[in-house]
Design an enzyme around this catalytic site. Structure first.
Site, PDB file in Angstrom:
ATOM      1  CG  HIS A 149      -1.325   2.420  -3.957  1.00 36.33           C
ATOM      2  ND1 HIS A 149      -1.711   2.218  -5.250  1.00 36.33           N
ATOM      3  CD2 HIS A 149      -1.709   1.307  -3.273  1.00 36.33           C
ATOM      4  CE1 HIS A 149      -2.307   1.040  -5.364  1.00 36.33           C
ATOM      5  NE2 HIS A 149      -2.312   0.468  -4.184  1.00 36.33           N
ATOM      6  CD  GLN A 156      -2.740  -1.103  -0.169  1.00 32.95           C
ATOM      7  OE1 GLN A 156      -3.438  -0.172  -0.514  1.00 32.95           O
ATOM      8  NE2 GLN A 156      -2.564  -2.178  -0.930  1.00 32.95           N
ATOM      9  CG  HIS A 158     -52.009  12.929   2.617  1.00 27.95           C
ATOM     10  ND1 HIS A 158     -51.822  14.171   2.083  1.00 27.95           N
ATOM     11  CD2 HIS A 158     -50.877  12.222   2.336  1.00 27.95           C
ATOM     12  CE1 HIS A 158     -50.619  14.227   1.509  1.00 27.95           C
ATOM     13  NE2 HIS A 158     -50.034  13.035   1.643  1.00 27.95           N
ATOM     14  CG  ASP A 180      -5.179  -4.316  -4.502  1.00 24.36           C
ATOM     15  OD1 ASP A 180      -6.237  -3.976  -3.949  1.00 24.36           O
ATOM     16  OD2 ASP A 180      -4.087  -3.785  -4.248  1.00 24.36           O
ATOM     17  CD  GLU A 208      -8.378   1.158   0.332  1.00 21.39           C
ATOM     18  OE1 GLU A 208      -8.711   1.148  -0.870  1.00 21.39           O
ATOM     19  OE2 GLU A 208      -7.339   1.736   0.742  1.00 21.39           O
ATOM     20  CG  HIS A 209      -6.784  -2.899   1.490  1.00 26.85           C
ATOM     21  ND1 HIS A 209      -6.303  -1.663   1.092  1.00 26.85           N
ATOM     22  CD2 HIS A 209      -7.420  -3.417   0.420  1.00 26.85           C
ATOM     23  CE1 HIS A 209      -6.638  -1.449  -0.168  1.00 26.85           C
ATOM     24  NE2 HIS A 209      -7.322  -2.488  -0.609  1.00 26.85           N
TER      25      HIS A 209
END
Length: 458
Positions: free
Chosen positions: A287, A284, A445, A386, A352-353
């Site tokens: 990235h 990660q 109504h 991934d 996230e992971h």
């Protein structure tokens, strides 16, 4: 000078742990005000001038000069030619990954994506009609930053959901253009196309595609132009301009999410080879500098071993500078009192992971409430998720896993409630509705419900 990657070392027993832990987690997702202003201008211009504005911005930012949008549209022939032209191993990998992603999302559709209905004791039908969106847009990063895996993860579930048209936009900047810091000379209509992305489009079932990117591509998809069809929803990753544009057009169209930097959290009991864990943290960190990699473990000696492996392996990495900056600026190795405490901290982070690198990962999985995806066991590296495991790799970041979910078939569907009230049901429900409507002061109504209490046939 050799590169150093020094993740912050913390222990939950430290008196200042809470403060330092929160500081390490903090990331500002606020987009620069100048970007917001520029994006607003681009979107308004595309909304007003359509294709002409898209062509102008594509020439300015990507260096692609075209007389018409037809020159920037990719065809099914382009997809097929790219697929047939890439090496055989890549063709096989694309097909295998797409099939696994398709199988997973077909199972997801069966579990939660079908219409249903039932009749109650009085014969009233109640249910839900599930329908695919008509047309979606997928943003795929292009040029040097090309992600065929992202295309598969966005297009395949849309296809499984039954979406009729999948429109892809992918920038293909010319080498040396403004977008890459060059002179800005716009002399070509064929920029840095990535053949693997086009081959993935062939495998994943993309309907139409245009070599445009940035905020102008998002605006074209949202509002439509003479050439680019307007869509119902836009999904896919992009830079700060793309993220800002998606926020601006939300409401006109749906969007998947506004993603922050990538994250990985590893819960380890010390049983997994330390070099495996170090490389998972790298996966990660490579990235970008803002990506976050955190390791939680109750064995301090194991944390020391992982740190040594980080130092040993780092020089071998082509993206070593990015990894070093990410780990030093946002990474952490945290010593916990127990695995139970590690799980509690993980729930606070909502990563996230989330890798559970343990001899018995199923012991800890019930304690984990918040994560985009949970990877169980030493052999389940995040990188498999991934690319080819099957579940979607488009995941909530920045703690949003507390309330949001991975991209899935359900993101490409919408639901309508079904109600068919029987005559007997109208008498029962009408009395209830009448009382509540009068209580709210909405006499029409109430009257509409009361009329159906009578025995008069329509």
């Amino acid at each position: 000078m050799s590169l150093k990657a020094k993740p912050l070392r913390l222990s939950t027993t430290q008196a200042d742990f809470e403060q330092r832990f929160k500081e390490r987690l903090h990331w500002s997702g606020e987009t620069d005000a100048a970007i917001e202003r520029r994006v607003s201008e681009i979107i308004a211009d595309v909304q007003q001038r359509g294709d002409a504005a898209v062509l102008e911005y594509t020439a300015r930012f990507d260096g692609l000069q075209a007389a018409s949008m037809a020159e920037l549209e990719l065809t099914q022939y382009d997809f097929k030619a790219a697929f047939e032209g890439v090496p055989g191993a890549q063709r096989e990998a694309l097909l295998a990954a797409a099939q696994r992603v398709r199988s997973y999302h077909e199972a997801q559709k069966k579990a939660s994506g079908e219409s249903w209905s039932y009749r109650d004791a009085e014969g009233t039908l109640l249910g839900q009609k599930v329908m695919p969106l008509d047309r979606v847009g997928i943003y795929v990063p292009g040029g040097k930053a090309a992600y065929p895996s992202s295309l598969i993860m966005n297009a395949v579930p849309a296809h499984v959901a039954g979406v009729s048209e999948i429109i892809m936009v992918v920038p293909t900047p010319v080498r040396g253009s403004v977008a890459t810091g060059g002179s800005g000379a716009a002399t070509s209509t064929r920029g840095e196309r990535n053949e693997l992305v086009l081959a993935a489009a062939y495998v994943a079932g993309v309907t139409r595609a245009f070599t445009i990117g940035g905020a102008q591509a998002v605006a074209a998809l949202a509002y439509g132009t003479a050439t680019v069809p307007g869509v119902d929803k836009i999904t896919g990753p992009g830079n700060a301009y793309v993220a800002s544009a998606k926020k601006h057009v939300f409401g006109k169209v749906g969007i998947d999410m506004i993603a922050g930097p990538s994250e990985i959290l590893v819960l380890a009991d010390g049983s997994t080879p330390a070099d495996w864990v170090a490389m998972d943290l790298f996966s990660q960190a490579e990235h970008d500098e803002l990506a976050q990699s955190i390791l939680l473990c109750s064995d301090a000696a194991y944390l020391d071993t992982v740190q040594r492996e980080i130092e040993r392996l780092l020089p071998q990495m082509p993206r070593a500078k990015i990894i070093a900056r990410s780990l030093t600026g946002r990474g952490a190795l945290i010593h916990t009192r127990s695995m139970e405490e590690a799980c509690a901290i993980s729930n606070r982070i909502a990563p996230e992971h989330l890798e559970v690198s343990s001899r018995n990962p199923h012991r800890w999985e019930p304690l984990l409430k918040h994560a985009g995806a949970i990877f169980l066991g030493a052999y389940t590296s995040e990188s498999l998720g991934d690319y080819c495991a099957g579940p979607n790799h488009v995941l909530p970041t920045s703690g949003t896993a507390r309330f949001s979910s991975p991209l899935g078939v359900y993101d490409f569907q919408k639901r309508s409630s079904l109600i068919e009230v029987s005559e007997d049901g109208a008498k029962t429900l009408g009395r209830i509705a009448s009382v509540l409507a009068h209580g709210e002061g909405l006499q029409a109504h109430a009257r509409a419900a009361e009329m159906r209490l009578k025995d008069t046939q329509p």
